[in-house]
Design a protein around this motif. Sequence first.
Motif, mmCIF file in Angstrom:
data_model
loop_
_atom_site.group_PDB
_atom_site.id
_atom_site.type_symbol
_atom_site.label_atom_id
_atom_site.label_comp_id
_atom_site.label_asym_id
_atom_site.label_seq_id
_atom_site.Cartn_x
_atom_site.Cartn_y
_atom_site.Cartn_z
ATOM 1 N N ILE A 312 0.849 -1.061 0.247
ATOM 2 C CA ILE A 312 0.322 -0.485 0.501
ATOM 3 C C ILE A 312 1.102 1.265 0.111
ATOM 4 N N ASP A 313 0.570 2.366 -0.349
ATOM 5 C CA ASP A 313 1.226 3.187 -0.852
ATOM 6 C C ASP A 313 1.729 4.308 -0.010
ATOM 7 N N THR A 314 2.637 4.563 -0.266
ATOM 8 C CA THR A 314 2.311 6.093 1.676
ATOM 9 C C THR A 314 1.580 5.604 2.429
ATOM 10 N N VAL A 315 2.082 4.125 3.237
ATOM 11 C CA VAL A 315 1.954 4.009 4.880
ATOM 12 C C VAL A 315 2.515 4.296 6.024
ATOM 13 N N VAL A 351 10.873 7.685 -1.608
ATOM 14 C CA VAL A 351 9.634 7.684 -2.360
ATOM 15 C C VAL A 351 9.541 6.610 -3.487
ATOM 16 N N THR A 352 8.370 6.281 -3.862
ATOM 17 C CA THR A 352 7.951 4.703 -4.473
ATOM 18 C C THR A 352 9.203 4.662 -5.525
ATOM 19 N N ARG A 353 9.806 5.688 -6.060
ATOM 20 C CA ARG A 353 10.247 5.046 -7.655
ATOM 21 C C ARG A 353 11.694 4.986 -7.288
ATOM 22 N N PRO A 460 -3.321 5.991 0.164
ATOM 23 C CA PRO A 460 -2.665 6.853 0.960
ATOM 24 C C PRO A 460 -2.287 8.125 0.016
ATOM 25 N N HIS A 461 -1.976 7.126 -0.757
ATOM 26 C CA HIS A 461 -0.954 8.837 -1.757
ATOM 27 C C HIS A 461 -1.664 9.538 -1.966
ATOM 28 N N GLY A 462 -3.457 9.528 -2.090
ATOM 29 C CA GLY A 462 -3.843 10.774 -2.686
ATOM 30 C C GLY A 462 -4.722 11.176 -1.661
ATOM 31 N N SER A 512 4.311 -1.600 3.076
ATOM 32 C CA SER A 512 4.452 0.093 2.120
ATOM 33 C C SER A 512 5.423 0.227 2.049
ATOM 34 N N ASP A 513 5.339 1.086 0.711
ATOM 35 C CA ASP A 513 7.119 1.606 -0.120
ATOM 36 C C ASP A 513 7.679 2.354 0.811
ATOM 37 N N HIS A 514 6.726 3.498 1.642
ATOM 38 C CA HIS A 514 7.866 4.850 2.460
ATOM 39 C C HIS A 514 6.040 5.622 3.329
HETATM 40 ZN ZN ZN Z 1 4.316 6.071 -2.952
#
Ligand code: ZN
Length: 671
Positions: A312-315, A351-353, A460-462, A512-514
């Motif tokens: 899940i992005d941004t958790v 950051v995701t990338r 969650p990123h948005g 999560s990625d970050h």
């Molecule tokens: Zn991300």
Amino acid sequence: MPWRAQLGKIARPLAAERAKRTKLLAALRWLVPSAVAASGGALIAGISEAYGLELSLGAYAAGFVVLVALPTLFAASVLARGLWRAWQPIELDRPRLAAWTAFVWLATFTLAWAMFQGTWVLAGMTAFKPMSMSFAEPLLAVAAALALVILSRPTVRLFAWLYAKLDRRLTLTPWRIAIGTIVKTLIAGYLIWHWLVKPRVGTLDLSVFVSPLLGIVGLIAVHVAWHRVVRARRIVGAALGGAAVLALALALFAWQLRPNATLTIWGERPLAGLAIDKLFDLDAIRADISLAAYRPIEMPGAPHRDIVLITIDTVRADHTPPYGGKAEMPLLRELAAKGVVFEWAFSPSNVTRRSIPSMVTGLAPNRVRGRVVGWALRIDPRHVLLAERMQAGGYETAGFVCCYGFWGKAFRTGLQRGLQHLEIEPIGIKLASQARAWLLAREKRPNNKPLFLWMHILEPHGWQALGAPRNDDERKRFYDRALTAADVAATQLMTAFADRKPESAPIVIIASDHGEALGEHGQPFHSTDLYNAQIHVPFVIAGPGIKQGRISETVSLTDLTPTILELAGFEPPKGLDGRSLADLATGRRASTENGVAFAAMIKDRSNPGGITAVLRGPWKLISNGSALELYNVHDDPGERVNYAVSQPLVFGELRRLLQQRTSDGVRSPFD
Ligand SMILES: [Zn+2]
């Protein structure tokens, strides 16, 4: 027939032929200065990119730059000279030439300013709706341009009158006008950048413009010199042209016979990399390697269980239930109660990338090679990804992911490699329904292959999409609601396994990625620092064979790939920076105080880079290149008390560890 007529009959076509040939020669001769100047500019751009590389790499890099710069600069020069001939600005009297130049200069800035202001006004009126904006913007541009056209003649007359007065004191030669315009542009450009752009957009990586700019300067310089070195023209032309041809030969040589050097340049140099990216098929280099080359080694007797990885992005961990957070996340709460919770898991970057590639390669963030494309990283084709290893090991692989920019085929990031079935959908609940439908259909057919499914949810990123928060409390509430949406989507996916017996249930991993700063350390979002808000992330594993409990050992999500491979019944691959945590997850080993996690911000695009952090047990050392901060994150998760001075022993040990991990980044991951 008289002999004169006879002769004329023969001579006329000959003369026509000769005239034609002379015209062609003249045209070719006219192109010579452009070719020489383009060679000079391309070589200067090439040398500027080669700077800092070892000799052979530098020579190849210069060659690749010349490969794109030479034709581009040549075309630019021919176009500029052609336009110059067509316009004949010299025919204008000097004050009028100065006046027109000044007006065009002013009109350019006015148009840019009108578009800038207009965009914000339109954004306010349309709430930044892309479609309404894109209909309104052309109207605005046309209106602004028309106004400038209408004003052009009267303004030029006024300017010409003023310049005529100036011309009496200071002769306005075309050269002086040109130099004046360049100086004005540089000053205005700097002021706009410094006062208007930089405070609003923050850091921007402008390195990509350095060598093109030097190339243009070189082009102009050679053109100017051409008129002064009439005698040495042949020598200058031959030297520059010869050097450019040599550089081209080096590029072709590298491309054909030095694929590793070519890929290294691709990842490290902006313009040469762009040339390689555009001209050569990187995926073809990859396609030459067979799946068998990275088949993971079987662990005798180990079952190949189905594996579901949900990222899940941004958790940030502390907002989720297993870590004492208030967000409603029933699925995560349940999985944490049944399985294992890594209390101190850290993402490799903020950051995701940079995080995701480290997570799916098992390499430290500073050892993943690639090239930024849009918001994502185009991963070096020599890297082997988790899904590829799983596929090579006999798994059926599927990806259900949020974002075209990261997984879409057209973006060629490489992240989709190894995912045999791929569906992309930005809205989490829709994505989960698609995944569920695919899974239910799969459950109905006999499966002789185990499953590896990866879902990446973006909600969650948005979280800002829920509205503009008025204060920090509201900020946190909005963020928590986005976490709930992600949990709902993950639940929807998991219902597809509802009919399975517990022993054949998949192993589920949520990570999560970050994280996300919600005001901590003065930061409103992520990608800005390496404090816990941005890198302390949830990491939960549950399923057959997984123990129930909490692990206090510090771990990194760089460990994800070897961990998943071992849980899938394979030996963790050698040569990775991450270590398998399967022994901790299955209870074969107890937590220690010495777990290590390393995180880094990599300079690219909008990320200033230069910040690194290392954790060992409860201690965390953060370096921003000059200052060092030491925290005890177990006692002080908000990182308020800096122990850099009062804990010299720990400080010294962690500093050495951080230096080592940072310098490891230089080491090639492909040797
Ligand atoms: Zn991300």
